[in-house]
Design an enzyme around this catalytic site. Structure first.
Site, PDB file in Angstrom:
ATOM      1  N   ASP A 167      43.339  40.763  34.084  1.00 15.34           N
ATOM      2  CA  ASP A 167      43.932  39.613  34.669  1.00 15.34           C
ATOM      3  C   ASP A 167      44.248  38.378  33.579  1.00 15.34           C
ATOM      4  O   ASP A 167      45.418  37.736  33.320  1.00 15.34           O
ATOM      5  CB  ASP A 167      43.523  38.884  35.765  1.00 15.34           C
ATOM      6  CG  ASP A 167      44.614  38.131  36.695  1.00 15.34           C
ATOM      7  OD1 ASP A 167      45.849  38.354  36.552  1.00 15.34           O
ATOM      8  OD2 ASP A 167      44.048  37.064  37.220  1.00 15.34           O
ATOM      9  N   ARG A 204      42.632  42.079  49.354  1.00 14.59           N
ATOM     10  CA  ARG A 204      41.898  41.918  47.809  1.00 14.59           C
ATOM     11  C   ARG A 204      40.605  42.667  48.063  1.00 14.59           C
ATOM     12  O   ARG A 204      40.131  42.785  48.987  1.00 14.59           O
ATOM     13  CB  ARG A 204      41.819  40.458  47.633  1.00 14.59           C
ATOM     14  CG  ARG A 204      43.098  39.705  47.380  1.00 14.59           C
ATOM     15  CD  ARG A 204      43.685  39.928  45.881  1.00 14.59           C
ATOM     16  NE  ARG A 204      45.045  39.583  45.717  1.00 14.59           N
ATOM     17  CZ  ARG A 204      45.605  39.137  44.559  1.00 14.59           C
ATOM     18  NH1 ARG A 204      45.093  39.349  43.626  1.00 14.59           N
ATOM     19  NH2 ARG A 204      47.016  38.743  44.517  1.00 14.59           N
ATOM     20  N   TYR A 220      41.319  30.649  50.334  1.00 16.34           N
ATOM     21  CA  TYR A 220      41.666  32.123  49.684  1.00 16.34           C
ATOM     22  C   TYR A 220      41.697  32.069  48.069  1.00 16.34           C
ATOM     23  O   TYR A 220      42.294  30.981  47.633  1.00 16.34           O
ATOM     24  CB  TYR A 220      42.966  32.199  50.085  1.00 16.34           C
ATOM     25  CG  TYR A 220      43.525  33.542  49.994  1.00 16.34           C
ATOM     26  CD1 TYR A 220      43.033  34.828  50.768  1.00 16.34           C
ATOM     27  CD2 TYR A 220      44.285  34.234  48.699  1.00 16.34           C
ATOM     28  CE1 TYR A 220      43.036  36.097  50.315  1.00 16.34           C
ATOM     29  CE2 TYR A 220      44.258  35.557  48.404  1.00 16.34           C
ATOM     30  CZ  TYR A 220      43.777  36.453  49.208  1.00 16.34           C
ATOM     31  OH  TYR A 220      43.878  37.896  48.908  1.00 16.34           O
ATOM     32  N   ARG A 234      47.730  32.595  47.353  1.00 13.91           N
ATOM     33  CA  ARG A 234      47.964  31.289  46.864  1.00 13.91           C
ATOM     34  C   ARG A 234      49.237  30.616  47.249  1.00 13.91           C
ATOM     35  O   ARG A 234      50.171  30.998  47.750  1.00 13.91           O
ATOM     36  CB  ARG A 234      48.252  31.390  45.104  1.00 13.91           C
ATOM     37  CG  ARG A 234      47.029  31.644  44.383  1.00 13.91           C
ATOM     38  CD  ARG A 234      47.068  31.767  42.928  1.00 13.91           C
ATOM     39  NE  ARG A 234      47.872  32.878  42.655  1.00 13.91           N
ATOM     40  CZ  ARG A 234      49.272  32.771  42.425  1.00 13.91           C
ATOM     41  NH1 ARG A 234      49.843  31.659  42.196  1.00 13.91           N
ATOM     42  NH2 ARG A 234      49.735  34.013  42.050  1.00 13.91           N
ATOM     43  N   HIS A 260      48.016  35.256  30.919  1.00 16.71           N
ATOM     44  CA  HIS A 260      48.064  35.995  32.176  1.00 16.71           C
ATOM     45  C   HIS A 260      48.140  37.343  31.477  1.00 16.71           C
ATOM     46  O   HIS A 260      48.992  37.908  31.853  1.00 16.71           O
ATOM     47  CB  HIS A 260      49.055  35.430  32.970  1.00 16.71           C
ATOM     48  CG  HIS A 260      49.110  35.933  34.332  1.00 16.71           C
ATOM     49  ND1 HIS A 260      50.032  36.088  35.236  1.00 16.71           N
ATOM     50  CD2 HIS A 260      47.884  36.468  35.161  1.00 16.71           C
ATOM     51  CE1 HIS A 260      49.644  36.612  36.418  1.00 16.71           C
ATOM     52  NE2 HIS A 260      48.154  36.965  36.222  1.00 16.71           N
ATOM     53  N   ASN A 295      46.763  48.841  36.893  1.00 17.84           N
ATOM     54  CA  ASN A 295      46.935  50.307  36.529  1.00 17.84           C
ATOM     55  C   ASN A 295      47.001  50.449  35.125  1.00 17.84           C
ATOM     56  O   ASN A 295      46.233  51.388  34.648  1.00 17.84           O
ATOM     57  CB  ASN A 295      48.320  50.783  37.375  1.00 17.84           C
ATOM     58  CG  ASN A 295      48.189  50.911  38.634  1.00 17.84           C
ATOM     59  OD1 ASN A 295      47.142  50.861  39.391  1.00 17.84           O
ATOM     60  ND2 ASN A 295      49.439  51.204  39.414  1.00 17.84           N
ATOM     61  N   ASN A 343      52.567  56.712  31.055  1.00 19.59           N
ATOM     62  CA  ASN A 343      52.620  55.462  30.235  1.00 19.59           C
ATOM     63  C   ASN A 343      51.874  55.487  28.838  1.00 19.59           C
ATOM     64  O   ASN A 343      52.268  54.806  27.967  1.00 19.59           O
ATOM     65  CB  ASN A 343      52.578  54.015  31.085  1.00 19.59           C
ATOM     66  CG  ASN A 343      53.305  53.920  32.418  1.00 19.59           C
ATOM     67  OD1 ASN A 343      54.375  54.399  32.101  1.00 19.59           O
ATOM     68  ND2 ASN A 343      53.049  53.061  33.190  1.00 19.59           N
ATOM     69  N   ASN A 381      48.707  41.520  50.695  1.00 15.39           N
ATOM     70  CA  ASN A 381      47.741  40.535  49.558  1.00 15.39           C
ATOM     71  C   ASN A 381      46.361  40.820  49.973  1.00 15.39           C
ATOM     72  O   ASN A 381      45.688  40.057  49.533  1.00 15.39           O
ATOM     73  CB  ASN A 381      48.443  39.184  49.359  1.00 15.39           C
ATOM     74  CG  ASN A 381      47.765  38.727  48.145  1.00 15.39           C
ATOM     75  OD1 ASN A 381      47.901  39.251  47.202  1.00 15.39           O
ATOM     76  ND2 ASN A 381      47.615  37.244  48.271  1.00 15.39           N
TER      77      ASN A 381
END
Ligand code: SAT
Ligand code: MN
Length: 631
Positions: A317, A409, A241, A102, A270, A298, A538, A407
């Site tokens: 996301d 994807r 992109y 981006r 987000h 994750n 976690n 980056n």
């Protein structure tokens, strides 16, 4: 590279002599009647008259059409078909080396009033911006196909869903939107029925002269990603992109949707979305905001290391969060797929993601193996001896550069995730129990701290940041601020956004508000080591959070919020030394007072617009810190 070459040229035919339907067999404009659909047709005609494509193709969204599109892209050299033995139905795209992420510097919020964009966004007046863009878009699709893609964010017709139409001259964008959203003529039916929709226009900005040979990844050095929040439009020029081209994602589902949410009383965030299931079988829903490179994917796909606990993925996301009739906040993941960063995704770090990518995936800018499969840094512990790198050049471990772009994807349907919740597409979403804010902080911020109430939680969200530099113990490194992880994605003045968050929470009864927690997996000891194992462990933090929701454990009041009693953390099976545990939760009033000064500085950039409530939180924090200092 012989085998890979063969695959790059072969088409997607399923067997010898299998009949294939060409893309040209699809693309008819769906015939609907009425003023609403006429307005859509007129808009499409208007864009076509401006951009002058050779053809207009209405995307219907069928599987056969998608297969024809992918086949055509392979035949045209835009995609490399991967070896179906390893990666069925999967493809590799290589972008132009200058079109890999981006472009925030070229991203604009063109609101009527400059103060509605605020100091964290680039602003240009809409008239001025249109005067710049119109000549750029004029003739921009010459020699190309203009695709019309009707899409829904959230299941079609769902109460929290919103629809839009993307016009694009990028087949790669069409294929990606097909994975990331719900595409189909049923969206046109919704438009015909009068449902409001968002207009998005995208061109790679590379018109072809008659007879001119195209390149695999057309784009333009000049780029514009422009949002008109007052008219609910997105115009994107020059990039093929991800977030610059899949306009339903960051442009619509965050920037434009945040404005719609502001006006309608909901939140476009987000945030990942998960369901945590306790050993007793109780279900809790958690949304979490993290800046990039903090392990968001994750956590979205967490596999707990503690017995009896399960996590189901709902989204990785974006979350749309809305007050329900029952007075709680309900959340959906408006997307239908994952557009995730490949490097660092591996068997040991995120086996769920690796399993999700078994097939039907479009990879972008990863490396190609000689056997026609893909590879990226971190996928396996062992590095292959030879590869073709993301730019198409031969690569060996001695090359001294990454084989996959950092980056690079994967684009894949969420439904392929082995731990996706069965009801992940439920139109009404899930009721939120907790909201997490994270960051990458070597200092100061403890492993977990609970906000005392909603406005303290909003204060914490407004202060999310990551450290730019590894800081020495007791001193705060340079902070890269990313409030609510929304810095590049808030479509209006961020100070108004803070006020909106306060408002949304205040409208809920105290007992129905999600509880807010701050987490930090990245705190380091004075010797520079990470203090906490992270990843699957976690889940131990998540367990404490759930026990707090249940009222099963007490917390310790600290100046910065409520901390766990160490004995309430489930540490069975891991070996974290007592001293590390103490360091993980240490609160140093002096460096926190310094951090409070940085918060004040940050707030001052909004020229008096930050809500008084957050200044009150800041003063209360200072007061508690000073008292702790004197104690
Ligand atoms: O390229 S996207 O904006 O879609 C993804 C990202 O930046 O996280
Ligand atoms: Mn993101």
């Amino acid at each position: 590279m012989a085998i890979a070459d063969v695959f790059s040229r072969s088409s997607t035919t399923t067997g010898p002599g299998a009949a294939v339907t060409p893309l040209s067999a699809f693309g008819e404009r769906p015939a609907r009647e009425g003023e609403h659909v006429e307005a859509l047709y007129a808009w499409v005609d208007e864009i076509a008259a401006l951009t002058t494509p050779d053809r207009v193709h209405w995307v219907g969204g069928s599987r056969l059409e998608n297969e024809a599109l992918l086949r055509e892209m392979v035949d045209e050299g835009r995609l490399i078909k991967l070896n179906p033995e390893w990666r069925p139905g999967s493809y590799l795209a290589r972008s132009h080396p200058g079109d890999v992420a981006r472009t925030e510097g070229r991203t604009y919020i063109a609101s009527e009033r400059e103060e509605d964009a605020g100091p964290t966004n680039n602003w240009v007046a809409p008239d001025e911006m249109r005067a710049t863009l119109t000549p750029l878009f004029a003739g921009s699709m010459r020699g190309r196909t203009m695709y019309v893609v009707p899409f829904s964010m959230g299941t079609v017709g769902g109460p929290l869903s919103h629809i839009g139409v993307q016009i694009t001259d990028s087949a790669y964008a069409v294929a990606s939107i097909g994975i990331m959203t719900r595409v189909g003529v049923d969206v046109i039916d919704q438009i015909a029925a009068g449902k409001p929709w968002v207009k998005t226009v995208h061109t790679v900005g590379a018109p072809l002269a008659p007879g001119e040979q195209d390149v695999a990844w057309p784009c333009n050095d000049e780029k514009y990603i422009v949002h008109y929040p007052d008219t609910l439009e997105v115009w994107s020029f020059g990039s093929g992109y991800g977030g610059n081209a899949i306009l339903a994602k960051k442009c619509f589902a965050l920037r434009i949707a945040s404005v719609i949410g502001r006006d309608e009383g909901w939140l476009a965030e987000h945030m990942l979305l998960i369901r945590v299931i306790s050993p007793e079988g109780k279900k809790y829903h958690i949304a979490a905001a993290f800046p990039s490179a903090c392990g968001k994917t994750n956590l979205a796909m967490l596999r707990p290391t503690i017995p009896g606990w399960r996590v189901e993925t709902l989204g990785d996301d974006i979350s749309w969060i809305r007050p329900g009739d029952d007075g709680r906040l309900w959340a959906i993941n408006p997307e239908a797929g994952f557009f995730g960063v490949a490097p660092g995704t591996g068997e040991s770090t995120n086996v769920t993601a690796v399993e999700t990518l078994w097939g039907n995936t479009i990879f972008t800018n990863v490396a190609l193996r000689p056997d026609g499969d893909v590879w990226w840094e971190g996928l396996t512990d062992e590095t292959p001896a030879e590869l073709t790198d993301w730019e198409g050049n031969p690569w060996t471990p001695a090359s001294g550069r990454p084989a996959a772009h950092p980056n690079s994807r994967f684009t894949v349907s969420a439904g392929q995730c082995p731990q996706i919740a069965d009801d992940w597409e439920a139109p009404e979403g899930v009721p939120l129990d907790a909201i997490l804010f994270g960051g990458r902080r070597a200092t100061n911020v403890p492993l977990v701290v609970e906000a005392t109430d909603w406005s303290h939680g909003v204060f914490i969200g407004s202060n999310i940041s990551s450290e730019r530099t590894a800081a020495a113990e007791g001193t705060v490194g340079e902070l890269r601020r990313d409030p609510f992880a929304m810095l590049p994605f808030c479509g209006y003045n961020m100070a108004d956004y803070f006020a909106h968050w306060l408002r949304v929470g205040k409208a809920l009864h105290v007992s129905k508000r999600p509880r807010v927690f701050q987490v930090n997996w990245f705190r380091k000891g004075s010797d520079g080591r990470f203090l906490w194992p992270g990843f699957g462990d976690n889940s131990r933090v998540i367990e404490w959070i759930v026990r707090r929701l249940e009222g099963a454990v007490d917390a310790v009041d600290a100046p910065i919020g409520r901390l766990p009693r160490i004995e309430d953390l489930n540490l069975e099976g891991i070996d974290v030394p007592q001293q590390d545990l103490e360091e993980l939760f240490a609160v140093d009033p002096e460096s926190w007072l310094h951090e409070a000064d940085l918060t004040e500085q940050f707030y001052s950039t909004f020229e008096g617009k930050v809500p008084p409530r957050l200044y009150a939180e800041l003063e209360a924090l200072r007061y508690r810190l000073k008292r702790a200092q004197q104690a």
